[in-house]
Design a protein around this motif. Sequence first.
Motif, PDB file in Angstrom:
ATOM      1  N   MET A 185       8.237  12.780   4.684  1.00 53.41           N
ATOM      2  CA  MET A 185       7.493  11.563   4.379  1.00 53.41           C
ATOM      3  C   MET A 185       7.064  10.846   5.657  1.00 53.41           C
ATOM      4  SD  MET A 185       9.019   8.223   2.324  1.00 53.41           S
ATOM      5  CE  MET A 185      10.151   9.308   1.465  1.00 53.41           C
ATOM      6  N   ARG A 186       7.973  10.755   6.616  1.00 50.67           N
ATOM      7  CA  ARG A 186       7.664  10.056   7.868  1.00 50.67           C
ATOM      8  C   ARG A 186       6.609  10.802   8.678  1.00 50.67           C
ATOM      9  NH1 ARG A 186      13.001   8.564  10.995  1.00 50.67           N
ATOM     10  NH2 ARG A 186      13.453  10.778  10.688  1.00 50.67           N
ATOM     11  N   ILE A 187       6.739  12.127   8.733  1.00 50.99           N
ATOM     12  CA  ILE A 187       5.760  12.913   9.485  1.00 50.99           C
ATOM     13  C   ILE A 187       4.368  12.765   8.876  1.00 50.99           C
ATOM     14  CG2 ILE A 187       5.048  15.280  10.040  1.00 50.99           C
ATOM     15  CD1 ILE A 187       8.067  15.926  10.308  1.00 50.99           C
ATOM     16  N   GLU A 188       4.290  12.835   7.555  1.00 54.68           N
ATOM     17  CA  GLU A 188       2.993  12.723   6.893  1.00 54.68           C
ATOM     18  C   GLU A 188       2.389  11.330   7.085  1.00 54.68           C
ATOM     19  OE1 GLU A 188       3.647  16.068   3.374  1.00 54.68           O
ATOM     20  OE2 GLU A 188       3.934  13.947   2.913  1.00 54.68           O
ATOM     21  N   ALA A 189       3.224  10.293   7.098  1.00 55.13           N
ATOM     22  CA  ALA A 189       2.710   8.943   7.325  1.00 55.13           C
ATOM     23  C   ALA A 189       2.118   8.807   8.722  1.00 55.13           C
ATOM     24  CB  ALA A 189       3.821   7.914   7.108  1.00 55.13           C
ATOM     25  N   GLY A 192      -1.164  10.840   8.835  1.00 48.95           N
ATOM     26  CA  GLY A 192      -2.241  10.108   8.169  1.00 48.95           C
ATOM     27  C   GLY A 192      -2.728   8.937   8.991  1.00 48.95           C
ATOM     28  N   GLN A 193      -1.806   8.250   9.657  1.00 44.96           N
ATOM     29  CA  GLN A 193      -2.191   7.110  10.496  1.00 44.96           C
ATOM     30  C   GLN A 193      -3.041   7.572  11.676  1.00 44.96           C
ATOM     31  OE1 GLN A 193      -1.749   3.956   9.797  1.00 44.96           O
ATOM     32  NE2 GLN A 193      -2.689   3.204  11.673  1.00 44.96           N
ATOM     33  N   TYR A 194      -2.674   8.710  12.274  1.00 49.32           N
ATOM     34  CA  TYR A 194      -3.473   9.224  13.386  1.00 49.32           C
ATOM     35  C   TYR A 194      -4.886   9.552  12.919  1.00 49.32           C
ATOM     36  CZ  TYR A 194      -5.424  12.092  17.034  1.00 49.32           C
ATOM     37  OH  TYR A 194      -6.281  12.597  17.996  1.00 49.32           O
ATOM     38  N   HIS A 217      -2.347  11.333   2.984  1.00 52.75           N
ATOM     39  CA  HIS A 217      -1.243  11.391   3.941  1.00 52.75           C
ATOM     40  C   HIS A 217      -0.779  10.007   4.376  1.00 52.75           C
ATOM     41  CE1 HIS A 217      -2.423  15.601   4.115  1.00 52.75           C
ATOM     42  NE2 HIS A 217      -1.267  15.833   4.685  1.00 52.75           N
ATOM     43  N   LYS A 218      -1.721   9.113   4.621  1.00 52.68           N
ATOM     44  CA  LYS A 218      -1.329   7.803   5.123  1.00 52.68           C
ATOM     45  C   LYS A 218      -0.677   6.955   4.040  1.00 52.68           C
ATOM     46  CE  LYS A 218      -3.064   3.506   7.081  1.00 52.68           C
ATOM     47  NZ  LYS A 218      -4.232   2.676   7.431  1.00 52.68           N
ATOM     48  N   THR A 219      -1.160   7.077   2.793  1.00 52.62           N
ATOM     49  CA  THR A 219      -0.709   6.164   1.750  1.00 52.62           C
ATOM     50  C   THR A 219      -0.031   6.868   0.587  1.00 52.62           C
ATOM     51  OG1 THR A 219      -2.509   4.644   2.315  1.00 52.62           O
ATOM     52  CG2 THR A 219      -1.444   4.340   0.181  1.00 52.62           C
ATOM     53  N   ALA A 220      -0.699   7.840  -0.024  1.00 49.97           N
ATOM     54  CA  ALA A 220      -0.147   8.473  -1.229  1.00 49.97           C
ATOM     55  C   ALA A 220       1.202   9.098  -0.954  1.00 49.97           C
ATOM     56  CB  ALA A 220      -1.123   9.525  -1.755  1.00 49.97           C
ATOM     57  N   SER A 221       1.341   9.751   0.193  1.00 48.70           N
ATOM     58  CA  SER A 221       2.573  10.465   0.504  1.00 48.70           C
ATOM     59  C   SER A 221       3.769   9.528   0.537  1.00 48.70           C
ATOM     60  CB  SER A 221       2.429  11.188   1.848  1.00 48.70           C
ATOM     61  OG  SER A 221       3.673  11.678   2.286  1.00 48.70           O
ATOM     62  N   TYR A 222       3.708   8.452   1.330  1.00 52.91           N
ATOM     63  CA  TYR A 222       4.910   7.647   1.495  1.00 52.91           C
ATOM     64  C   TYR A 222       4.968   6.438   0.553  1.00 52.91           C
ATOM     65  CZ  TYR A 222       3.885   3.297   4.182  1.00 52.91           C
ATOM     66  OH  TYR A 222       3.501   2.029   4.574  1.00 52.91           O
ATOM     67  N   THR A 223       3.951   6.275  -0.286  1.00 53.25           N
ATOM     68  CA  THR A 223       3.996   5.194  -1.279  1.00 53.25           C
ATOM     69  C   THR A 223       4.469   5.706  -2.633  1.00 53.25           C
ATOM     70  OG1 THR A 223       2.187   4.033  -0.168  1.00 53.25           O
ATOM     71  CG2 THR A 223       2.649   3.397  -2.446  1.00 53.25           C
TER      72      THR A 223
END
Length: 387
Positions: A185-189, A192-194, A217-223
């Motif tokens: 989750m952290r890696i994908e966030a 996605g941010q990059y 990646h930025k939102t769906a993954s860690y939300t």
Amino acid sequence: MTVANDILEGNPRFGIPRQTVSPGDLVRAVEGTLAEFLSGQTTALDDVDPALGRFARTTRDLVLAGGKRLRPTFAYWGWRGVVGPHEPVEPVLPALSALELMHTFALVHDDVMDDSATRRGGPTAHRIFAAQHSNAGRLGDPDHFGTTSAILVGDLCLVWADQLLARSALSTTTHFAVRSCYDRMRIEAVAGQYLDVLGETEPSAWSVERALLVARHKTASYTVQRPLQFGLALAGTVDIDVAAVDEAYNTYGIAVGEAFQLCDDLLGVFGDPVVTGKPAGDDLRTGKPTALLMLARQLATPAQRAELDPDPAGAVNPADGSGGSISSADLARRTEVIVETGAVAQVEALIRRRVAEGIEALAGAPIHDDARAALTELAVTSTDRPA
């Protein structure tokens, strides 16, 4: 976790029976867990140096400054969907609450990257520390101090999230499974941010499909997606078809998570700052290639596209073609153009389709009916909201 236990163990002050966990009860339990954990962490840093105590208290206040607490909520129902309504929640509360510390890390760093002034109706972390610097009459640039301090706040929250997660009463095998999901989750966030940052530097190379990839990646993954699977991992060994549940959670999580970000795209342009706690129009000022803006460009006439595109230097072109920073009138015109292209209607249709897809994924999943009902409601309320 005195506060959390009071809530979930049926303390008469609250009048809440054990395990009848409404959304409000869960949020209070998570916030109680966070408050108790952060109190101890703040005291420990205060004992080292009073300045560190002030730094920790500012960080604590940012964590506890409100928010929808969606990530712990999705994780809770992901867990509850497989363990049922009678499993005590106290052992997993630290893990659920750790997701909020991770979320604060992401928000604080995101605000630094976007140079945002407000978050949740108050000043962002870097603005708070810049103001503290100025008020104390210290040497150096207040803005630089604010940015530096905010980066450290985010770093500290990520470390605290690890520490709180480790307090969960889990078997070693379960803890490793949970940690694997958490790390992914952290890696994908971060990934996605990059991509989000990269998109602002080359918007002409972006597309609707790539904007949706960023959203995933930025939102769906860690939300939504990974919190649900995080909850499934928290359940440990269960007598269900785990693969079928994981597949349903994955499909639901991606669909509803993307819909959540698409809703954010709309709120970023059309939301009421009093309600959202953030200024409207920042994405348009920077030319951030959101799915909304990419759809608008795709649907626009050549004249409309000229009003939407940034100039070669990266600054947004005002309607009069004079260059420089975008004015309020130009921002209003860009908003009108987006509506005129039909992009808003298309984004709203995308949201509806993704919500329907997510709900459908749960229909045949082997999860408890109360969790299915709660996740169905969350799919709607999290993607049709004023903030």
